[in-house]
Every structure is written in structure tokens, then in C-alpha cells.
Design an enzyme around this catalytic site. Structure first.
Site, PDB file in Angstrom:
ATOM      1  N   GLU A 113      -5.410  -8.547  -1.563  1.00  0.00           N
ATOM      2  CA  GLU A 113      -6.424  -8.329   0.460  1.00  0.00           C
ATOM      3  C   GLU A 113      -7.457  -7.315   0.015  1.00  0.00           C
ATOM      4  O   GLU A 113      -7.692  -6.597  -0.585  1.00  0.00           O
ATOM      5  CB  GLU A 113      -4.926  -7.256   0.700  1.00  0.00           C
ATOM      6  CG  GLU A 113      -5.472  -6.468   2.605  1.00  0.00           C
ATOM      7  CD  GLU A 113      -4.351  -5.742   3.319  1.00  0.00           C
ATOM      8  OE1 GLU A 113      -2.939  -6.085   3.258  1.00  0.00           O
ATOM      9  OE2 GLU A 113      -5.236  -5.243   4.076  1.00  0.00           O
ATOM     10  N   GLU A 124       0.550  -1.180   0.191  1.00  0.00           N
ATOM     11  CA  GLU A 124       0.153   0.005   0.517  1.00  0.00           C
ATOM     12  C   GLU A 124       0.762   0.928   0.101  1.00  0.00           C
ATOM     13  O   GLU A 124       0.260   2.142   0.012  1.00  0.00           O
ATOM     14  CB  GLU A 124      -0.696  -0.109   1.556  1.00  0.00           C
ATOM     15  CG  GLU A 124      -2.190  -1.317   1.379  1.00  0.00           C
ATOM     16  CD  GLU A 124      -3.146  -1.300   1.980  1.00  0.00           C
ATOM     17  OE1 GLU A 124      -2.686  -0.528   3.626  1.00  0.00           O
ATOM     18  OE2 GLU A 124      -3.947  -2.363   2.352  1.00  0.00           O
TER      19      GLU A 124
END
Length: 697
Positions: free
Chosen positions: A262, A183
Site C-alpha cells: 500500500e 496494518e
């Protein structure tokens, strides 16, 4: 609950055989002659993103193996097909740190932490499980004095390549996929360099997933691939986080496999199970994503650490001291797909076994590589009951409906299909999870099913499904009254049971042929993942029960002469952890042996001093520290000599974890640690945990 289960079985059996001659039905053709869809890459879970499996390793047999079986054993529980793990970076990334395989540029150690152990346990149960590594943080030396891991792409690529190679040479583990930086922004030069370095080290089978982003531009790397042939050759999979079942047209047209690398991150009750069921189907139906991986695998960290109380996991196992664990709904939702498919199967084409149902819900159909087996998964999760934690779920309606499946092509001669069923109950209704119903007969190539709301059906030609069971699970118990930890019997480089590092890494080291210590081993601030940069040049590990107020903490602390920290502490009532560790308050008993100085502070930073002084009985190397918090007072001793006894200030937290740590990044050793709930008398063997040699100081 049993009577409710019987009711559902009787009801569903009737629905499966009901005469549909006069009922309106939705005809769905399952036909492989028009071609097949994308290759299925598997369903999985994530161990990491903050030491989420820390307490799992601390369970003892048989309960530890039972938990692992429910996660990984084929045809038993979830039967997960992908395990994604954090590549530790010596740094905090939500609730705890995970150790790096290279604390510094000359250090290599492939036995730290528990991810190696977990991957081997998964592989021992399912040799075909896919392994995927991703860094959240990096040791400070990677940035070469900066907070940018891409400062030197060759240095970073070498670091990650060594992790992949270490997995193979030390543990016999083939890492199937490797990511970039969780991320965080990706770096094109680094991705290309990593591909070249993996290939030059004989690791060409390890494929690259990019870019594991959760931001609005999560799919934008697809356009970079289309404009850069070398980058396109380097990247094998486009992975995005929390896509809300949607990809982009550009990503689909790019042609690479698309993953929700995810997803989920939702409380593991029936709502979480419904969320998981919906996205497992609709990530492909809506977004052509061929793998969905849940954060997180198992809720196995202290329940009062950040995010733990929300139980955003497939199952719960956070009490190794009692052996208690919980088989939550998402385990059995996973089984509906994972027990009857495998990576390498193919989805059928949209409109021919894949799509939305007429009155809400979705269907996916998958076929084995030799086109001999067929699995159909149908879900009818309502919007009200299946919203994941992110992103927001637009309103839609689901109602009861009849569907007719028309088997065509390779499956036109199928005579019978096994049926597995889940009904999720809400508002006081009972639930039935992963229940095997009577097989359904195929008549003239047709299968007819009546669907309710918030249901899952798996219809399959695969006959090996099973709902595993180990009988009675141990009852939940509070954290033991006493914890005594010696470290001689623990494995080199492992972590001490129940300690949860918040800054720094605390690992077992041999100091001579007969003795082992618990050592803080990080020498410089790492490159963080948390939005807040670690503002403190200090380390800390937590242990115990957050609800405890009155405690006694005892430890033997040994200073390390080379690269050692200047100060050490024991603490009680620690109120913060995770990304807010630097703001933690409590009662911190600091010792600075070289200056024979002690301090009692109200904060981890050591700025709010309650009392302090010097004492010549403080040894410059080896000291036993004692901190007692009891009946409104706090007292401290060193080497059995009292140093302070004072009233606890009003603004000190009323309860919290116990802990140990250092005032700066640097080595420090603990030869013994003891923790006691001072509010209760010792309750006997059932209330005492011991590790290492059997003695009391």
C-alpha cells in the site's frame, strides 16, 4: 491547452534528435548478459480500506464501463496489473463499512457488496490481472467474545479460506494473493494455519503476503522468516505500507519478493502524479520492491466523508447521478509502466539499466520473459513537486541533463523505440500527459535523450500503447433534489444505491416472492480497525448531500421479530462519519415501536433528547416515519400523525447528511426511503432519482 501541447511536442521532438556531440551526457548501459534483476510483479490499486468504490457501482452505462476501461483495460488507460480488495468485515475502517461474506458462523453469502463485481469487471478486461484480498476488520463472532481475531487461528483461517474458495466456486475468480490483517499485528500461528488450510482445500495457488504493516517495524517479519522454516515456507511475499522507497538489508537478503503493498495515498493532482511516478521507479531502485499498489483505486465515495475530499486516488468518480468523472494525472503516470510491461517481466540489474540518474531522477528497465521486448521508464521528479502524503521526503536536487542509453546483449540490434512522454506543469505551467512522440532511431546501439525536470519518458519496443478517449465527459452536477428508493428491483444481497453504511451493513433481502426490503443485517459489534473502538451498540447509513440544511426524510420501517433491533431512526444534518461515527450529532428521530415510544435527539448516541413521548398510533411492526427540517423548526410524524414540531436547538449542526439506522445491532427493514431538499421545489426528471417501482407513497 492545445497550443501548450503543441509547444511541448515541438520542443520534445527537438530534444530527442538534438546533436549531442558537444553536450555532456551520462552513459547508461542496458545489458542483460550480466544477468537480470528481480521479477516484476505489477502495479495496482486498492478498492477498500473504507468502501472507496461504493459509488462506482452506482454509475449507469456507458459511464460506468468507461471508468472501468480507464482503470483496467489493457493499452487504453492505467492498464492496472493488480487489484487489491478489502475482505469486508461488517465494520468501519475510515469512511464506510464493507459487508462480510459471513455475518455469523453459519452464514455464507458470496454476493454481498460490490468487490466481487469489481473483480469480475477487472478480469473481463484483463484476464491476466492479479487479485489480492486483505481484511481490515472482522465480524464479531470471529473473536469469540473478544476483539482479537486470532483468538482461534483455525476459526479465522477457515473464514478467510471460505472467502477465497467462494471467489473461485461462485464467481470463477482465482485469488492470487491473500494478506493477514491490514496494518495490525500479525500472528505466526495463524499464518501457518492459513497456509495449511488453503492447501488442504485445493487453494495452493493462493499465495500469502505478510504482513501489510505501516509501522516502523514494517519489514521485521523478514527476520521471523529467517528463524522459522515453517513460517518461511508459508509466506510468499513480504509486503509493507508507505516504505518511502526503502526496505531493509535484512528484507532484501531474505530473498522473498518485496512489495509496497500500500502506497501513494496522495491527492490526485500533478503533485500526486509526480509522487506516483517517483515511487513506481524508486521503490525498485532504492528498495528492490517489485510491486507498488496505490491506496486507492478510485475516489468513489461521497466527497464530504472522511478522506474523500482529499482525493487520494488514481482517478475520481464520485457522481453517479451525473455520470461525471475525472481522469486524473496518476492514471496516465500508471500507463507509462503498465501499458508496456506485465507481471513476470524482469527488471535489469542495478547499474545496467536500473539506478539513479547523475543529476537526479531514476531509470528502470524491464525485459519480457523471452527477452524479446524492452521497456525503459525514466522519471525526473523534483523533490518540491513529488512529495507523497507520507513519509517525509528528504531534499534532493534534479536538473536538466542528457543521457545516452547503450543497448547491449539481447537488444544490441534494436533499430527503433517508441517514445511516450509526460511533462507535469506547476506554478501555472501547462502539462502534457502520456503523449506519443515520434519513434526514436537507435544509432550504433545508442539512444540519446535530453531530460528536463518533472518529466517521464517511456522508451519501448512494445508497439501497442494507446491513450484511450471517450470524448466529452458529462458535466458535474450537485446531488439531486429528490431521491425515492424502493427496493424490489434491486439484486438480493446488494447495497442500495447511494447509501453509505457507517456502522452495520444495509443489504437487500427478499421477504416474500414479490417484495424486497433494505435490511440492517449485523447482529453484534464487529472487530474494529479504527483506533477508536465503536463505543455504540448502534448502526447507521448515510445518504444525500452534506451541504443540505433543510430536508424532508420519509421512510417505511418494519420491525423484525427474531433478532430484531428494538429501535429505528431517520435523521438529518448528520455531521460525522468514519471512525468518528459514534460522535455524530444532528437531528435523530428515534422510534421504539414495542414501547410505542418516540424520541428526537441531537446525537447518534441518543443521549441528548430534545423532545419525546409515547403515542398509541405507533404500530409495533410497520410504521411510516417523516422528519421535516425547515425554516428553523423540526417536525416529525408517524403514520401521518404529528408527534412533534419544535424549534431547532442552537447547538445542532447547520447541515449534514440524511440517514437511517437502528439503536442497537439487530435486524430492521426499510420498505421505502425518500429524501427531499426542502429548500428547493421539485425540478423535474433531471432532479429526481428513483429506484424500484415507480410510485410515490
Amino acid at each position: 491547452m492545445l497550443s501548450m501541447a503543441r509547444v511541448w511536442v515541438q520542443l520534445v521532438s527537438l530534444l530527442l534528435i538534438v546533436d549531442h556531440c558537444c553536450a555532456q551526457t551520462n552513459l547508461i548501459k542496458l545489458d542483460d548478459t550480466v544477468g537480470l534483476g528481480r521479477t516484476f510483479d505489477g502495479i495496482g490499486g486498492i478498492s477498500g480500506g473504507s468502501a472507496t468504490s461504493k459509488l462506482l457501482a452506482d454509475y449507469v452505462e456507458p459511464h460506468r464501463s468507461q471508468i472501468l476501461d480507464f482503470l483496467f483495460k489493457p493499452n487504453f488507460g492505467a492498464s492496472l496489473q493488480v487489484l487489491k480488495v478489502e475482505i469486508g468485515g461488517d465494520c468501519q475502517c475510515s469512511a464506510a463499512t464493507e459487508a462480510s461474506h459471513m455475518h455469523n458462523s453459519t452464514d455464507e453469502n458470496y454476493h454481498r457488496g460490490y468487490e466481487w463485481w469489481l473483480m469480475k469487471e477487472a478480469k473481463s478486461r484483463n484476464p491476466d490481472i492479479k487479485l489480492y484480498g486483505l481484511p481490515w476488520t472482522f465480524p464479531g463472532w470471529i473473536g469469540n467474545g473478544t476483539l482479537d481475531p486470532y483468538n482461534d487461528p483455525n476459526r479465522l483461517a477457515d473464514y478467510i479460506t471460505k472467502w477465497v474458495r467462494g471467489a473461485k466456486t461462485v464467481h470463477g475468480l482465482q485469488i492470487d494473493y491473500i494478506g493477514i490483517w491490514n496494518e495490525k499485528p500479525y500472528n505466526i500461528s495463524y499464518i501457518k494455519t492459513l497456509r495449511k488450510m488453503l492447501d488442504s482445500n485445493g487453494l495452493g495457488k493462493t499465495r500469502i503476503v505478510a504482513a501489510d504493516l505501516a509501522s516502523a517495524d514494517k519489514w521485521d517479519i523478514a527476520s521471523n522468516l529467517s528463524m522459522d522454516a515453517e513460517l518461511e515456507a508459508a509466506v510468499d511475499v513480504i509486503g509493507a505500507h508507505y516504505p518511502g522507497t526503502l526496505s531493509t538489508q535484512g528484507a532484501v537478503e531474505q530473498g522473498k519478493p518485496l512489495w509496497s503493498s500500500e502506497d501513494y495515498s496522495t491527492v490526485n493532482n500533478n503533485t500526486g502524479g509526480a509522487c506516483w511516478a517517483r515511487i513506481l521507479n524508486q521503490n525498485y531502485v532504492n528498495g528492490y520492491m517489485t510491486s507498488t499498489i496505490a491506496w486507492n483505486l478510485v475516489d468513489s465515495w461521497y466527497k464530504d466523508l472522511p478522506l474523500a475530499g482529499e482525493r487520494e486516488s488514481l482517478m475520481t468518480a464520485n457522481q453517479p447521478w451525473s455520470g461525471h468523472y475525472e481522469l486524473d494525472t496518476p492514471i496516465w503516470v500508471s500507463a507509462h509502466t503498465c501499458q508496456f510491461t506485465a507481471p513476470g517481466w524482469h527488471y535489469m540489474r542495478h547499474g545496467y539499466g536500473v539506478g539513479h540518474l547523475e543529476k537526479g531522477g531514476s531509470i528502470v528497465s524491464l525485459v519480457s520473459p523471452d527477452v524479446s521486448q524492452l521497456t525503459v521508464v525514466i522519471e525526473t521528479m523534483s523533490q518540491e513537486h513529488s512529495e507523497c502524503i507520507r513519509p517525509a521526503l528528504p531534499y534532493y536536487n534534479v536538473s536538466a541533463q542528457n543521457v545516452t542509453l547503450q543497448l547491449m546483449g539481447s537488444f544490441v540490434d534494436v533499430q527503433e523505440m517508441e517514445v511516450w512522454y509526460t511533462k507535469l506543469g506547476f506554478n501555472g505551467q501547462g502539462s502534457l500527459t502520456f503523449y506519443k512522440l515520434p519513434s526514436i532511431q537507435v544509432s550504433k546501439g545508442q539512444v540519446q535523450v535530453s531530460l528536463g525536470v518533472d518529466e517521464i519518458y517511456t522508451l519501448t519496443t512494445v508497439t501497442t500503447g494507446k491513450k484511450g478517449d471517450y470524448g466529452t465527459i458529462p458535466d458535474s452536477k450537485p446531488f439531486p433534489i429528490d431521491l425515492f428508493s424502493f427496493f424490489e428491483s434491486l439484486n438480493e444481497s446488494s447495497e442500495a444505491p447511494y447509501f453509505s453504511a457507517q456502522q452495520g451493513v444495509f443489504e437487500i433481502v427478499s421477504v416474500n416472492t414479490w417484495d424486497k426490503h433494505l435490511r440492517q443485517s449485523v447482529l453484534e459489534p464487529p472487530i474494529p480497525w479504527c483506533p477508536q473502538r465503536p463505543l455504540l451498540n448502534a448502526t447507521m447509513a448515510l445518504v444525500g448531500d452534506f451541504t443540505w440544511s433543510e430536508v424532508e426524510v420519509r421512510a417505511e420501517v418494519i420491525m423484525v421479530p427474531v433478532d430484531g433491533s428494538g429501535g429505528v431512526f431517520v435523521a438529518a444534518r448528520i455531521d460525522k462519519a468514519g471512525c468518528e461515527t459514534y460522535l455524530a450529532r444532528g437531528l435523530y428521530f428515534f422510534l421504539f415501536p414495542n414501547d410505542q415510544l418516540f424520541l428526537l435527539t441531537k446525537d447518534f448516541a441518543g443521549n441528548e433528547v430534545i423532545v419525546g413521548g409515547r403515542n398509541e398510533l405507533i404500530d409495533k411492526v410497520d410504521n411510516t416515519m417523516e422528519l421535516l427540517v425547515y425554516k428553523g423548526r423540526v417536525s416529525g410524524k408517524v403514520n401521518r400523525t404529528p408527534l412533534f414540531n419544535t424549534t431547532i436547538p442552537y447547538d445542532v449542526p447547520h447541515n449534514g447528511f440524511a440517514g437511517i439506522g437502528t439503536d442497537s445491532f439487530g435486524y430492521a427493514d426499510w420498505d421505502f426511503f425518500g429524501l427531499r431538499n426542502a429548500s428547493n421545489p421539485i425540478g423535474g426528471k433531471d432532479y429526481v432519482l428513483r429506484f424500484g417501482r415507480e410510485r410515490r407513497p
